[in-house]
Motif scaffolding. Structure first.
Motif, PDB file in Angstrom:
ATOM      1  N   GLY A 218      19.883  16.935  35.675  1.00  0.00           N
ATOM      2  CA  GLY A 218      20.160  15.989  34.589  1.00  0.00           C
ATOM      3  C   GLY A 218      20.189  14.561  35.102  1.00  0.00           C
ATOM      4  N   PRO A 219      19.426  13.650  34.501  1.00  0.00           N
ATOM      5  CA  PRO A 219      19.445  12.248  34.925  1.00  0.00           C
ATOM      6  C   PRO A 219      20.788  11.608  34.635  1.00  0.00           C
ATOM      7  CG  PRO A 219      18.186  12.500  32.911  1.00  0.00           C
ATOM      8  CD  PRO A 219      18.504  13.874  33.378  1.00  0.00           C
ATOM      9  N   LYS A 220      21.034  10.463  35.267  1.00  0.00           N
ATOM     10  CA  LYS A 220      22.285   9.752  35.053  1.00  0.00           C
ATOM     11  C   LYS A 220      22.370   9.258  33.610  1.00  0.00           C
ATOM     12  CE  LYS A 220      22.856   8.159  39.832  1.00  0.00           C
ATOM     13  NZ  LYS A 220      22.986   6.964  40.713  1.00  0.00           N
ATOM     14  N   GLY A 221      23.603   8.995  33.172  1.00  0.00           N
ATOM     15  CA  GLY A 221      23.807   8.478  31.832  1.00  0.00           C
ATOM     16  C   GLY A 221      23.822   9.569  30.786  1.00  0.00           C
ATOM     17  N   THR A 222      23.821   9.154  29.540  1.00  0.00           N
ATOM     18  CA  THR A 222      23.955  10.106  28.438  1.00  0.00           C
ATOM     19  C   THR A 222      22.722  10.986  28.265  1.00  0.00           C
ATOM     20  OG1 THR A 222      23.183   8.413  26.895  1.00  0.00           O
ATOM     21  CG2 THR A 222      25.558   8.628  27.184  1.00  0.00           C
ATOM     22  N   LYS A 223      21.567  10.524  28.726  1.00  0.00           N
ATOM     23  CA  LYS A 223      20.342  11.317  28.546  1.00  0.00           C
ATOM     24  C   LYS A 223      20.332  12.582  29.393  1.00  0.00           C
ATOM     25  CE  LYS A 223      17.404   7.436  27.183  1.00  0.00           C
ATOM     26  NZ  LYS A 223      16.187   6.633  27.484  1.00  0.00           N
ATOM     27  N   GLY A 224      21.224  12.663  30.364  1.00  0.00           N
ATOM     28  CA  GLY A 224      21.257  13.843  31.226  1.00  0.00           C
ATOM     29  C   GLY A 224      22.363  14.813  30.892  1.00  0.00           C
ATOM     30  N   ILE A 225      22.976  14.670  29.733  1.00  0.00           N
ATOM     31  CA  ILE A 225      24.133  15.486  29.376  1.00  0.00           C
ATOM     32  C   ILE A 225      23.710  16.642  28.472  1.00  0.00           C
ATOM     33  CG2 ILE A 225      26.340  15.491  28.148  1.00  0.00           C
ATOM     34  CD1 ILE A 225      26.658  12.574  28.973  1.00  0.00           C
ATOM     35  N   SER A 226      24.281  17.808  28.740  1.00  0.00           N
ATOM     36  CA  SER A 226      24.055  18.988  27.902  1.00  0.00           C
ATOM     37  C   SER A 226      25.389  19.465  27.337  1.00  0.00           C
ATOM     38  CB  SER A 226      23.401  20.115  28.712  1.00  0.00           C
ATOM     39  OG  SER A 226      22.164  19.695  29.261  1.00  0.00           O
ATOM     40  N   LEU A 227      25.306  20.285  26.288  1.00  0.00           N
ATOM     41  CA  LEU A 227      26.515  20.807  25.642  1.00  0.00           C
ATOM     42  C   LEU A 227      26.567  22.319  25.817  1.00  0.00           C
ATOM     43  CD1 LEU A 227      29.005  20.084  23.850  1.00  0.00           C
ATOM     44  CD2 LEU A 227      27.567  20.596  21.869  1.00  0.00           C
ATOM     45  N   PHE A 228      27.757  22.827  26.149  1.00  0.00           N
ATOM     46  CA  PHE A 228      27.917  24.243  26.446  1.00  0.00           C
ATOM     47  C   PHE A 228      29.070  24.851  25.647  1.00  0.00           C
ATOM     48  CE2 PHE A 228      25.964  22.190  30.025  1.00  0.00           C
ATOM     49  CZ  PHE A 228      24.948  23.053  30.395  1.00  0.00           C
ATOM     50  N   MET A 229      28.888  26.101  25.266  1.00  0.00           N
ATOM     51  CA  MET A 229      29.956  26.880  24.650  1.00  0.00           C
ATOM     52  C   MET A 229      30.687  27.617  25.764  1.00  0.00           C
ATOM     53  SD  MET A 229      31.734  28.053  22.173  1.00  0.00           S
ATOM     54  CE  MET A 229      30.854  27.610  20.666  1.00  0.00           C
ATOM     55  N   VAL A 230      31.971  27.320  25.921  1.00  0.00           N
ATOM     56  CA  VAL A 230      32.776  27.915  26.992  1.00  0.00           C
ATOM     57  C   VAL A 230      34.034  28.522  26.354  1.00  0.00           C
ATOM     58  CG1 VAL A 230      33.803  27.547  29.254  1.00  0.00           C
ATOM     59  CG2 VAL A 230      31.947  26.052  28.486  1.00  0.00           C
ATOM     60  N   PRO A 231      34.024  29.804  26.029  1.00  0.00           N
ATOM     61  CA  PRO A 231      35.179  30.423  25.359  1.00  0.00           C
ATOM     62  C   PRO A 231      36.320  30.721  26.324  1.00  0.00           C
ATOM     63  CG  PRO A 231      33.483  32.062  25.742  1.00  0.00           C
ATOM     64  CD  PRO A 231      32.902  30.745  26.192  1.00  0.00           C
ATOM     65  N   LYS A 232      37.526  30.728  25.805  1.00  0.00           N
ATOM     66  CA  LYS A 232      38.697  31.078  26.604  1.00  0.00           C
ATOM     67  C   LYS A 232      38.579  32.516  27.094  1.00  0.00           C
ATOM     68  CE  LYS A 232      43.750  31.538  26.203  1.00  0.00           C
ATOM     69  NZ  LYS A 232      44.920  31.347  25.295  1.00  0.00           N
ATOM     70  N   TYR A 233      38.155  33.406  26.191  1.00  0.00           N
ATOM     71  CA  TYR A 233      37.916  34.804  26.553  1.00  0.00           C
ATOM     72  C   TYR A 233      36.443  35.116  26.326  1.00  0.00           C
ATOM     73  CZ  TYR A 233      43.003  35.277  26.350  1.00  0.00           C
ATOM     74  OH  TYR A 233      44.352  35.113  26.561  1.00  0.00           O
ATOM     75  N   LEU A 234      35.818  35.748  27.302  1.00  0.00           N
ATOM     76  CA  LEU A 234      34.400  36.068  27.191  1.00  0.00           C
ATOM     77  C   LEU A 234      34.199  37.191  26.174  1.00  0.00           C
ATOM     78  CD1 LEU A 234      33.548  36.032  31.004  1.00  0.00           C
ATOM     79  CD2 LEU A 234      33.097  34.232  29.327  1.00  0.00           C
ATOM     80  N   THR A 243      37.395  39.645  28.802  1.00  0.00           N
ATOM     81  CA  THR A 243      38.096  39.128  29.978  1.00  0.00           C
ATOM     82  C   THR A 243      38.289  37.616  29.888  1.00  0.00           C
ATOM     83  OG1 THR A 243      36.002  38.881  31.187  1.00  0.00           O
ATOM     84  CG2 THR A 243      37.182  40.964  31.438  1.00  0.00           C
ATOM     85  N   ALA A 244      39.343  37.150  30.554  1.00  0.00           N
ATOM     86  CA  ALA A 244      39.649  35.726  30.553  1.00  0.00           C
ATOM     87  C   ALA A 244      38.605  34.949  31.333  1.00  0.00           C
ATOM     88  CB  ALA A 244      41.032  35.483  31.140  1.00  0.00           C
ATOM     89  N   ASN A 245      38.212  33.811  30.814  1.00  0.00           N
ATOM     90  CA  ASN A 245      37.264  32.938  31.495  1.00  0.00           C
ATOM     91  C   ASN A 245      37.990  32.118  32.563  1.00  0.00           C
ATOM     92  OD1 ASN A 245      34.790  31.711  32.019  1.00  0.00           O
ATOM     93  ND2 ASN A 245      34.458  31.054  29.907  1.00  0.00           N
ATOM     94  N   SER A 246      37.218  31.485  33.440  1.00  0.00           N
ATOM     95  CA  SER A 246      37.802  30.721  34.555  1.00  0.00           C
ATOM     96  C   SER A 246      38.128  29.292  34.109  1.00  0.00           C
ATOM     97  CB  SER A 246      36.840  30.710  35.740  1.00  0.00           C
ATOM     98  OG  SER A 246      36.554  32.022  36.177  1.00  0.00           O
ATOM     99  N   LEU A 247      39.076  29.189  33.194  1.00  0.00           N
ATOM    100  CA  LEU A 247      39.529  27.885  32.711  1.00  0.00           C
ATOM    101  C   LEU A 247      41.018  27.978  32.433  1.00  0.00           C
ATOM    102  CD1 LEU A 247      40.000  28.123  29.339  1.00  0.00           C
ATOM    103  CD2 LEU A 247      37.533  28.333  29.439  1.00  0.00           C
ATOM    104  N   LYS A 248      41.672  26.815  32.422  1.00  0.00           N
ATOM    105  CA  LYS A 248      43.110  26.831  32.168  1.00  0.00           C
ATOM    106  C   LYS A 248      43.566  25.473  31.651  1.00  0.00           C
ATOM    107  CE  LYS A 248      44.386  25.627  36.933  1.00  0.00           C
ATOM    108  NZ  LYS A 248      45.135  26.072  38.142  1.00  0.00           N
ATOM    109  N   VAL A 249      44.721  25.497  31.007  1.00  0.00           N
ATOM    110  CA  VAL A 249      45.383  24.269  30.593  1.00  0.00           C
ATOM    111  C   VAL A 249      46.262  23.820  31.758  1.00  0.00           C
ATOM    112  CG1 VAL A 249      46.952  23.210  28.939  1.00  0.00           C
ATOM    113  CG2 VAL A 249      45.386  25.004  28.188  1.00  0.00           C
ATOM    114  N   VAL A 250      45.961  22.645  32.286  1.00  0.00           N
ATOM    115  CA  VAL A 250      46.739  22.131  33.412  1.00  0.00           C
ATOM    116  C   VAL A 250      48.084  21.595  32.936  1.00  0.00           C
ATOM    117  CG1 VAL A 250      46.794  20.405  35.258  1.00  0.00           C
ATOM    118  CG2 VAL A 250      44.636  21.551  34.685  1.00  0.00           C
ATOM    119  N   SER A 251      48.050  20.872  31.804  1.00  0.00           N
ATOM    120  CA  SER A 251      49.287  20.285  31.286  1.00  0.00           C
ATOM    121  C   SER A 251      49.063  19.840  29.846  1.00  0.00           C
ATOM    122  CB  SER A 251      49.719  19.086  32.136  1.00  0.00           C
ATOM    123  OG  SER A 251      48.716  18.071  32.101  1.00  0.00           O
TER     124      SER A 251
END
Length: 562
Positions: A218-234, A243-251
């Motif tokens: 991905g190039p620098k700036g906004t033109k290199g950005i993609s959007l992903f669906m990342v669920p809490k549970y797969l 199963t739980a995905n590899s993400l968490k609420v830090v605070s």
């Protein structure tokens, strides 16, 4: 005093002020008959007033909390969310193919206002989910739509928007979150996001995060950005949370207001995600989500303003100081100008929503341009009015307004975020004078021409006001022509006052239409807006013409920088 959803006010605006009859006359929205819309507004108003409003104070006093990594919602929120989900309010404007009602945005925004006025912190949850639904409808592939949309629409799952990072706020292109291909069509998402509204939720089975990240190529700036669906549970083979995905609420952030809405710091540690839309096309998909949310945030401002004003009026009628203070001229001025601005902001938001509906139903580019023009105005004016009216409501309460037990201060604390999130109001104004003026001001001038034509037709009903509206629209038209010739930095220096002036002309126009269609109260409110609020345009348009030079001449030291 408890909140009462302004059902009759919404009905009046849809029937007399904005072109909702044209929306209902299209094939796309043919089911939105007067009887159906009246029934929906009545039921939504009842739900907001009776079920959600009692949760407002408890959510403020007992915020969402994190216990050993597990989110705990405010007391009563489970019941409130259940009423929202089971009532079908989340999917009101979503596609029927996946369980939505397919109704106009104008109806959806009316219901959103009721919920925001009743309990803003809880209403934020379905607002974000609705934005994600719209992004998926426009950008996701069929497989992702089939898996996620039914669950989001039903309220079984909730959705979030993950843009901001510690070093990437308004400058989204500076983000550092990475997405590495896993070789099986999925991606490993690694990074940290902040200010994630309802980033975790114990009201739903799963939380679906729409996350902006950059692919290795991905190039620098906004033109290199993609959007992903990342669920809490797969999702498993049956589409259920696995199963739980590899993400968490830090605070959770400790905030000035909206305490019942958990604002999360999220950590993604090689979490599994799937691409939404095209590679490097993340901003297009995210803007679909944000544009829906921007109008929704303007509506939030209106909703909180309505609730704060109701409380102030009730207090003024009860409070005795040489008689009920509602009879005192200055208190009456505060209440009357607040009521006039709430009406104007509500009408602007519903005008924007009907323009979106007509653009969708007809494919007419002019309606699309109208909706694009009105979106930053609706967001900004709606939230500015929310802050002004909530602040005024505290003033009406006097010293008691500064005491938390009265509840007046909560509205001010809650609504203060609305001019900031989903694009600050300064950015909205810059969008109006920049991107929305790339047509040389054609869309703006077309709207101002309509206002002048209508003011001429209404002149017999309330002549002194119609002349003022015609003159204000003409003056704004002249300023718009000057704006189109300005250097961009000069435009930006005057962007906020220009947007404010535009909003007042729109507000005056909608008041004029209300005076023509309504009775003596509508005429009186029209006079208040046009005689007491519209004249402020002279100062704002003078500031627009001042440009940027004097701002740049002032040293940083003079501003107070050591």
């Amino acid at each position: 005093m408890t909140y009462r959803a302004p059902v009759d006010q919404i009905r009046f605006i849809l029937a007399n002020i904005v072109p909702f009859d044209a929306v209902a006359g299209t094939e796309t929205f043919a089911e939105a008959s007067t009887d159906m819309v009246d029934a929906i507004l009545g039921e939504a108003g009842r739900m907001a007033s009776e079920v959600l409003a009692p949760l407002n104070e408890s959510g403020d006093q007992t915020p969402a909390r994190l216990e050993n990594g597990v989110l705990r919602s405010s007391p009563g929120y489970e019941k409130g969310f259940q009423a929202i989900a089971e009532g079908g309010w989340i999917g009101l404007s979503a596609a029927p193919d996946f369980g939505g009602a397919g109704l106009p945005q104008a109806v959806n925004m009316a219901v959103a206002e009721f919920m925001a006025g009743a309990c803003l912190a809880l209403q934020l949850n379905p607002l974000l989910t609705q934005g994600q639904i719209e992004a998926l409808e426009h950008h996701a592939d069929d497989e992702m739509k089939a898996l996620y949309l039914p669950k989001l629409i039903s309220g079984e799952w909730s959705g979030t928007m993950n843009l901001t990072e510690p070093g990437a706020g308004s400058d989204v292109g500076a983000l550092k979150t990475k997405a590495e291909p896993n070789g099986d069509g999925s991606y490993a998402i690694t990074g940290q996001k902040i200010f994630i509204t309802w980033g975790d939720c114990d009201l739903t089975e799963n939380v679906c995060h729409a996350v902006l990240a950059r692919l290795p190529d991905g190039p620098k700036g906004t033109k290199g950005i993609s959007l992903f669906m990342v669920p809490k549970y797969l999702p498993d083979a049956d589409g259920k949370p696995g199963t739980a995905n590899s993400l968490k609420v830090v605070s959770l952030e400790h905030k000035m207001g909206i305490h019942g809405s958990p604002t999360c710091v999220m950590s993604y540690e090689g979490a599994t995600g799937w691409l939404i839309g095209q590679e490097h096309g993340g901003m297009a998909a995210m803007f679909t989500m944000m544009n829906a949310a921007r109008l929704g945030v303007g509506v939030q401002g209106v909703g909180v303003a309505e609730a704060a004003l109701q409380k102030a009026v009730a207090y003024a009628a009860e409070r005795e100081q040489f008689g009920p203070i509602i009879r005192h001229a200055d208190v009456r001025r505060m209440l009357a100008t607040s009521r006039a601005e709430v009406f104007a902001a509500r009408a602007i938001c519903l005008a924007c929503a009907t323009a979106l509906d007509l653009a969708e139903a007809t494919g007419d580019e002019d309606w699309g341009a109208r909706a694009a023009l009105l979106t930053p105005i609706a967001k900004t004016y709606g939230t500015d009015v929310g802050c002004r009216v909530a602040d005024t409501a505290v003033q009406v309460h006097g010293g008691m307004g500064y005491i938390e037990e009265t509840g007046a201060s909560q509205y001010l604390r809650d609504v203060r975020i609305t001019p900031i999130y989903e694009g600050t109001n300064g950015i909205q104004a810059m969008d109006l004078v920049g991107r929305k003026m790339m047509d040389g001001g054609a869309a703006a001038q077309a709207l101002l021409d309509e206002i002048q034509d209508e003011a001429r037709k209404i002149s017999a009903a309330i002549p002194n006001c119609s002349e003022a509206v015609w003159t204000a629209a003409q003056t704004l038209s002249e300023s718009t022509a000057k704006l189109a010739e300005m250097d961009m930095q000069d435009r930006f220096a005057g962007a906020v006052p220009y947007l404010s002036a535009f909003a007042r002309v729109l507000g005056a126009y909608y008041h004029l239409r209300a005076a023509d269609a309504g009775g003596e109260d509508e005429k009186a409110l029209c006079r208040i807006f046009i005689h007491r609020i519209l004249p402020r345009n002279a100062a704002d348009l003078a500031e627009l013409e001042a440009g940027v030079e004097d701002l740049n001449m002032l040293s940083d030291g003079a501003l107070g920088l050591a």
